[in-house]
Each structure stands twice: as C-alpha cells, then as structure tokens.
Design a protein around this motif. Structure first.
Motif, PDB file in Angstrom:
ATOM      1  N   UNK A  25       0.847  -1.203   0.000  1.00 53.72           N
ATOM      2  CA  UNK A  25       0.000   0.000   0.000  1.00 53.72           C
ATOM      3  C   UNK A  25       0.874   1.241   0.000  1.00 53.72           C
ATOM      4  N   UNK A  26       0.504   2.195  -0.798  1.00 52.96           N
ATOM      5  CA  UNK A  26       1.269   3.436  -0.888  1.00 52.96           C
ATOM      6  C   UNK A  26       1.250   4.198   0.435  1.00 52.96           C
ATOM      7  N   UNK A  27       2.317   4.938   0.690  1.00 48.56           N
ATOM      8  CA  UNK A  27       2.378   5.776   1.889  1.00 48.56           C
ATOM      9  C   UNK A  27       1.379   6.923   1.781  1.00 48.56           C
ATOM     10  N   UNK A  28       1.358   7.590   0.632  1.00 46.77           N
ATOM     11  CA  UNK A  28       0.452   8.715   0.416  1.00 46.77           C
ATOM     12  C   UNK A  28      -0.830   8.233  -0.245  1.00 46.77           C
ATOM     13  N   UNK A  29      -1.936   8.453   0.415  1.00 41.20           N
ATOM     14  CA  UNK A  29      -3.229   8.062  -0.143  1.00 41.20           C
ATOM     15  C   UNK A  29      -4.163   9.252  -0.325  1.00 41.20           C
ATOM     16  N   UNK A  30      -3.726  10.441   0.097  1.00 42.21           N
ATOM     17  CA  UNK A  30      -4.532  11.654  -0.090  1.00 42.21           C
ATOM     18  C   UNK A  30      -3.689  12.714  -0.790  1.00 42.21           C
ATOM     19  N   UNK A  31      -4.351  13.630  -1.458  1.00 47.01           N
ATOM     20  CA  UNK A  31      -3.640  14.708  -2.136  1.00 47.01           C
ATOM     21  C   UNK A  31      -2.946  15.609  -1.121  1.00 47.01           C
ATOM     22  N   UNK A  32      -3.532  15.777   0.066  1.00 42.81           N
ATOM     23  CA  UNK A  32      -2.890  16.620   1.078  1.00 42.81           C
ATOM     24  C   UNK A  32      -1.564  16.027   1.550  1.00 42.81           C
ATOM     25  N   UNK A  33      -1.496  14.713   1.679  1.00 41.21           N
ATOM     26  CA  UNK A  33      -0.222  14.088   2.032  1.00 41.21           C
ATOM     27  C   UNK A  33       0.826  14.366   0.964  1.00 41.21           C
ATOM     28  N   UNK A  34       0.436  14.247  -0.294  1.00 36.91           N
ATOM     29  CA  UNK A  34       1.366  14.502  -1.392  1.00 36.91           C
ATOM     30  C   UNK A  34       1.827  15.960  -1.392  1.00 36.91           C
ATOM     31  N   UNK A  71       5.583   5.050  -3.480  1.00 35.95           N
ATOM     32  CA  UNK A  71       4.997   5.297  -2.158  1.00 35.95           C
ATOM     33  C   UNK A  71       4.479   6.728  -2.043  1.00 35.95           C
ATOM     34  N   UNK A  72       5.046   7.618  -2.839  1.00 32.71           N
ATOM     35  CA  UNK A  72       4.552   8.999  -2.877  1.00 32.71           C
ATOM     36  C   UNK A  72       3.405   9.148  -3.864  1.00 32.71           C
ATOM     37  N   UNK A  73       3.606   8.688  -5.103  1.00 26.77           N
ATOM     38  CA  UNK A  73       2.651   9.039  -6.159  1.00 26.77           C
ATOM     39  C   UNK A  73       1.363   8.221  -6.156  1.00 26.77           C
ATOM     40  N   UNK A  74       1.364   7.079  -5.465  1.00 19.56           N
ATOM     41  CA  UNK A  74       0.133   6.286  -5.336  1.00 19.56           C
ATOM     42  C   UNK A  74      -0.501   5.985  -6.691  1.00 19.56           C
ATOM     43  N   UNK A  75       0.354   5.836  -7.714  1.00 16.07           N
ATOM     44  CA  UNK A  75      -0.141   5.551  -9.055  1.00 16.07           C
ATOM     45  C   UNK A  75      -0.506   6.775  -9.865  1.00 16.07           C
ATOM     46  N   UNK A  76      -0.447   7.960  -9.270  1.00 17.02           N
ATOM     47  CA  UNK A  76      -0.740   9.194 -10.000  1.00 17.02           C
ATOM     48  C   UNK A  76       0.431   9.572 -10.890  1.00 17.02           C
TER      49      UNK A  76
END
Length: 382
Positions: free
Chosen positions: A1-10, A47-52
C-alpha cells in the motif's frame, strides 16, 4: 500500500522535499540541478505518487542573496495530471543560510513592517516581504512563476500553494499576491493554500482579507482541508509572532515546572527561565504590547508526543523544539517512510533554535532580544 493516499499528504511531502538542497553549496544553477534530481526522485517514488502521474512543469528555481552560496529560497511547480492539480511548494528556513535565519525569520519588528500589495491589504514583516520578492523574482527557462501560472491556468485544474515553516508563512502571502480574490477571476478551477507550521507574518487587516478570499474548505477529516495553517500545538514556530491568547500565538509558549500534561515543554526550574526568555525574545521582536500580528485561518491539527521527558538542559530543549517542528509532522501525516528524520532536521530548523542554543540565562536572552530589535536596519528590501 502506498504511503500517500490523499492529495494533502502529497502536497505536504512536496513542501518538505523542496527543502532538499539546504545542505548543499554552490551557485544557483548547481543547486537547482541538485534539487531537480531530488524532487524528481520523490515524484517517481510509488509510495509517494500512489499511481498518480506527477511531473515537474516549472523549475525548480533557486534564489540566492548577494554573496550567498546557499539555497536561500526555492520553489517549483509540480503537476498531478491524474487529479488535475498543480502544486507550488515553497522552501522552509534553511538553517545553513544566514540570510534565512537572521533576516527573513527574525526581521519581525513591527516598526519595519511593509504594506502587502493590493488595496488596504495590511502589512507584513519586512523579512517575509523580502522572501516574497525573492519568490516573485524567480525564473525557470526565462519564465517567471507568475507568468507560468497565468499562461497555464484553466478551469479544469486546481492550483495549490504550500510550504512548511518559513514556507508556511510565505504561502498565504504568495497566493494572495498572485490571486488576491482567491479562485474568483483566477482562471483556475480552484486556488487553494496548504501551509504547515507557518508563523504569523502579517497583521489583522491581511488576516481578514486573506480569510475572505481563501475560506477554509473541508474535504475530509483531520488535515483534509484547504486554506488553513496545519500546526502542532507543541511547535514554537506557528505560535510566532501573533500575540493571541488562544492558539496559535506567543501566549501559548509556556514552561512545565509543575505540569507534564498541559505545558508545551516539561522543564525543571532552571530551564523554565530559558523558555520564558525565548518567549520574551519573540514578544520583543513582535512589538511587545503593541504586537500587530494576527494569524490567518488555522487548524490545530495535533499535539505532538514528547520525544523527551523532563528537559533539564539547553541541548535537550533544542532537540525537543526541532523534533516538534519537523519529525512530529512527518509522523502525523504518516509519511515517515519517505523521509529520513535526521536528514529532514538538517534541511529545516525553527528560527529561534540558534537563540536556544546560545542563551545562558534570562538576563542575557532579554538583553540580546532587545538589542537585536533596536538594531534591525530600516532598509534592506528593494
């Protein structure tokens, strides 16, 4: 699972990573190349981009004060095409930069405050005004940040300004300067800010006009909101320079002689004097009883767990202050896997930390603060 799951985390992670050149020296081109490599590595990290799909679309750009070989100010524009969000991260205090530490951060004496651009938009500290001018002067590929954003704006994308610490203080100033009406008339779908650990930099007039142009917009729980300074109640920086009796404000900076649970720092009798001296320093810089500074909208996101128990010496106090300003936020945002704690603490440090390390007593602290406040130059901002 990615570390960042919200845009605010990114967004928060970008505000930290834009500080990555703080430990480097060289000319602006050398530092820009280094920062671009570090920033790109973060964007490529799953882990940062979460697939984005993230990419750097402007900069990064580094500004240096005359005769400096440090990164004194830095910014970039990163684009998440998966979520249609442009992000402008602004660098924090570089603890290795004399310009950052001794001018931008500490030039808060109200008599030298400077008007914010715009009709009746209030006044800002001279140090932060200088930082704002540095950001506005940055160019990448011959294009200024303002020109890039103006030519890129479209109603299908959102724009977010962000920064931590000094960057958190500059975030609302830069956003308001470029878009004084917020989203209205900007050409963007939405214009937001996401400052973290930002000190108060301007007066009540600015706070009022900013809060109207950039109302708090809640998208979820906790930190999932826009246009509010996200802060740790045990962090010194967001409590400077406002004089508020409710947080954030200088009145929140307390010692813990008898209270472990409620005080900002749990100190013995000896160290209580040192914490009191720090507060007196900050109050002196901010104008004492005539303190004009008022925080913009904020969110007391969390109260950081203490890294140390009872504090009995200056070295431990400095460590606690640094932890509460840096690593505690990484823990709260759940992104510790993306940042080495020791490294981040070399990138970002609170403006009062050098004062903590050098104070030997209340009398010396107060004298130093008073002398500094009286000798801040009246000029120095073009």
């Amino acid at each position: 699972m990615s570390v960042c799951t919200t845009i605010q985390q990114q967004v928060y992670c970008l505000a930290i990573e834009i500080c990555a050149a703080a430990t480097q020296t060289g000319d602006a081109a050398t530092l820009t190349t280094y920062l671009q490599t570090q920033l790109q590595a973060l964007l490529d990290n799953s882990d940062f981009n979460n697939g984005d799909d993230w990419q750097i679309v402007w900069g990064p750009a580094v500004w240096q004060a005359p005769f400096s070989d440090f990164s004194d100010q830095a910014a970039a524009v990163c684009y998440n095409s998966s979520q249609n969000v442009y992000v402008v991260p602004i660098s924090a205090t570089n603890p290795h930069s004399p310009y950052n530490v001794f001018f931008e951060d500490l030039a808060a004496v109200p008599v030298y405050k400077v008007p914010v651009a715009g009709t009746d938009a209030g006044n800002v500290t001279v140090g932060n005004f200088a930082g704002l001018q540095a950001l506005l002067s940055l160019e990448a590929g011959g294009t200024s940040l303002q020109d890039f954003l103006s030519s890129t704006a479209n109603g299908s994308d959102d724009l977010v300004f962000c920064g931590h610490s000094l960057g958190g203080g500059l975030t609302p100033l830069l956003a308001y300067t470029l878009y004084p009406n917020g989203t209205s008339g900007s050409g963007w779908g939405n214009v937001y800010t996401f400052p973290t650990a930002g000190p108060t930099t301007a007066d009540a007039t600015f706070a009022n006009v900013f809060n109207i142009a950039y109302p708090v917009t809640v998208t979820g729980t906790g930190y999932q909101m826009w246009n509010a300074n996200q802060y740790n109640t045990r962090d010194l920086v967001p409590n400077a320079w406002a004089g508020a009796s409710t947080g954030p404000g200088l009145a929140q900076i307390t010692t813990g002689i008898f209270s472990w649970t409620s005080a900002m720092y749990y100190t013995g009798v000896e160290m209580s004097g040192e914490v009191a001296a720090l507060r007196t320093m900050a109050e002196t810089f901010a104008g004492g009883s005539g303190n004009p500074y008022v925080a913009t909208n904020n969110n007391a996101l969390f109260t950081g767990a203490r890294e140390y128990g009872q504090i009995t010496d200056s070295a431990t106090l400095a460590k606690e202050i640094l932890f509460q300003h840096t690593v505690a936020y990484n823990e709260e945002f759940g992104v510790t896997a993306l940042f080495d704690p020791a490294e981040v603490q070399t990138w970002i440090q609170p403006p009062l930390l050098p004062l903590v390390q050098g104070v030997s007593g209340v009398g010396a602290a107060v004298a130093a603060a008073t002398a500094a406040a009286e000798t801040v130059p009246e000029t120095g901002v073009a």
